[in-house]
Design an enzyme around this catalytic site. Structure first.
Site, PDB file in Angstrom:
ATOM      1  CG  HIS A  45      37.051  91.449  38.336  1.00 11.92           C
ATOM      2  ND1 HIS A  45      37.206  90.564  37.282  1.00 11.92           N
ATOM      3  CD2 HIS A  45      35.972  92.212  38.021  1.00 11.92           C
ATOM      4  CE1 HIS A  45      36.260  90.785  36.384  1.00 11.92           C
ATOM      5  NE2 HIS A  45      35.505  91.785  36.801  1.00 11.92           N
ATOM      6  CG  ASP A  81      38.124  86.963  37.963  1.00 14.59           C
ATOM      7  OD1 ASP A  81      38.101  88.141  38.377  1.00 14.59           O
ATOM      8  OD2 ASP A  81      37.122  86.224  37.975  1.00 14.59           O
ATOM      9  CG  ASP A 131      33.874  91.796  32.995  1.00 16.58           C
ATOM     10  OD1 ASP A 131      34.342  92.113  34.099  1.00 16.58           O
ATOM     11  OD2 ASP A 131      32.867  91.076  32.865  1.00 16.58           O
ATOM     12  CD  GLU A 172      33.038  90.480  39.034  1.00 22.44           C
ATOM     13  OE1 GLU A 172      32.028  91.192  39.017  1.00 22.44           O
ATOM     14  OE2 GLU A 172      33.361  89.745  38.072  1.00 22.44           O
ATOM     15  CD  GLU A 173      33.666  87.941  35.237  1.00 24.15           C
ATOM     16  OE1 GLU A 173      32.483  87.597  35.395  1.00 24.15           O
ATOM     17  OE2 GLU A 173      33.997  88.949  34.592  1.00 24.15           O
ATOM     18  CG  ASP A 217      33.096  94.884  36.458  1.00 22.13           C
ATOM     19  OD1 ASP A 217      33.317  94.544  35.283  1.00 22.13           O
ATOM     20  OD2 ASP A 217      33.024  94.074  37.393  1.00 22.13           O
ATOM     21  CG  HIS A 258      30.543  87.427  30.684  1.00 27.58           C
ATOM     22  ND1 HIS A 258      29.900  86.839  31.755  1.00 27.58           N
ATOM     23  CD2 HIS A 258      31.418  88.310  31.232  1.00 27.58           C
ATOM     24  CE1 HIS A 258      30.365  87.357  32.883  1.00 27.58           C
ATOM     25  NE2 HIS A 258      31.284  88.259  32.581  1.00 27.58           N
TER      26      HIS A 258
END
Length: 410
Positions: A82, A84, A144, A176-177, A200, A382
């Site tokens: 992904h 994003d 990520d 994805e997030e 991931d 994150h």
């Protein structure tokens, strides 16, 4: 002179990080941000330069392409990553840096006094003496999932005619997030493979083919307004109603009090005023029966609290977001077996974990395309303290390459 693999990976990673592509959960569009269009266009152009076939970039910033194989009987392998990065309230702009960890606390940003403390992140101690990639502490790092994008693109660049492999199909997807939106919209006719992988999260050696079942819920409350001077037996405060709803859920079955395969219910957002309130809830569980029970309990609580406040109007909805990859594992386990055999070839010790989250692979596995996950090598996703040891980054690339070559030999 041939550039070292570690430099090749790091340089490409930094180039991708320079494109701000944070997703936005509040946006109804796909992709949710313009930066993801820019990222997709960059990747599509690189794929053209690398000579891939069937390159397609659509209006949703999904990019698919195929590297033809030279072993016609080999399985078609897919990689989905992904584009994003997550929005956790930090800067959308990422400023990466390489630092050598000497065993002491690391200053990520002298101007703002941001330090990574070893006492708070003891996992970094195993990388003493190594070069590690960090942000400057004002954003996530974005390993990520741009570390995975980097691994896949570098593989496509480095494979030569002498490397025996089957067709390799890649998909770079947005958002994805914010609920796996891109993967859910992916046309599997474009991503026509025998099995696929996500790369991931996860530290060196971690393998995932079991993850949370996930659902989201919303509860809407409409109270009764009145002036406080004449509110007795009239006013219904929707904030108080919301409090009573939240109180019906165990405070011990929340993310901060659970681990391993334990599920939870997490109140993620609340908006309210004197007339109305809205609660947003994340529901997670590995076990299908417990997952169904947690979803049903939302309705039970709404019914109970509605009886306590008969003049309030309380409604709710529950929506499945993704399911456990293990629900989709059938007799064909080649995708999983290849991870372990390739790790053995590289002397990487596997660490199978139940992922307390989800990947794009969860969305694809639900549609019948088994898509397990393995490591990028990064830690602390994150978070402003997300970091990626370069040695682990290299191992992620080597594993990806070995999977493709080993599949052609099977």
């Amino acid at each position: 002179m041939t550039i070292a693999l570690s430099e090749q990976l790091t340089n490409r990673f930094f180039r991708y990080l320079a494109v701000s592509s944070q997703s936005d959960a509040a946006s109804p569009t796909l992709p949710s941000t313009e930066g993801q269009h820019k990222m997709a266009q960059m990747l599509a152009e690189e794929l053209r330069q690398l000579g891939l076939e069937d390159i397609l970039i659509d209006e949703h910033a999904t990019v698919t392409a195929r590297k033809p194989g030279n072993q016609p009987t080999a399985p078609r392998i897919g990689f989905i990553t992904h584009i994003d990065t997550v929005d956790v309230g930090l800067s959308p702009d990422i400023h990466p840096q390489r630092l050598r960890f000497t065993g002491s606390d690391l200053c990520l940003n002298a101007e703002q006094g941001i330090y990574l403390r070893t006492a708070e992140h003891p996992e970094i101690l195993r990388y003493q003496g190594e070069e590690i990639i960090f942000s400057d502490g004002t954003s996530v790092l974005g390993a990520d999932n741009k570390a995975a994008v980097t691994v896949v693109m570098t593989l496509l660049e480095n494979l030569t005619a002498d490397d025996c492999h089957g067709d390799i199909v890649v998909a770079f997807v947005p958002d994805e997030e914010i609920g796996l939106r891109g993967a859910k919209a992916l046309d599997l006719a474009r991503f026509d493979v025998d099995f696929a992988y996500t790369i991931d999260c996860c530290e060196l050696g971690e393998v995932v083919y079991e993850n949370f079942n996930a659902a989201s819920a919303e509860i809407d409350i409409i109270g009764v307004t009145a002036h406080p001077m004449s509110a007795k037996n009239v006013l219904i405060n929707p904030i108080r109603v919301a409090y009573d709803i939240i109180s019906e859920f165990s405070p011990q079955e929340t993310p901060e009090h659970t681990e391993g395969r334990e599920g939870y219910v997490w109140f993620t957002d609340m908006t309210a005023n004197p007339n109305s309130a809205k609660l947003k809830i994340a529901i997670r569980d590995f076990d299908n029966v417990s997952f169904a029970a947690r979803k049903a309990y939302i309705g039970e609580v709404v019914a109970k609290v509605s009886a306590q406040y008969p003049r309030a109007k309380i409604s709710y909805s529950v929506t499945d977001v993704y399911s456990n990859i293990s629900n989709s594992i059938g007799e064909d386990k080649r995708a999983i077996d290849l991870i372990f055999s390739s790790m053995a070839e590289l002397n990487i010790e596997p660490k199978v974990i139940p992922m307390r989250g989800g990947t794009d692979g969860a969305a694809l596995s639900t549609q019948g395309l088994l898509t397990p996950n393995y490591f990028t090598g990064a830690h602390n996703f994150h978070s402003p303290f997300e970091f990626l040891p370069i040695s682990s980054f290299v191992k992620s690339y080597q594993l990806t390459r070995t999977i493709c070559l080993s599949a052609a030999k099977a």
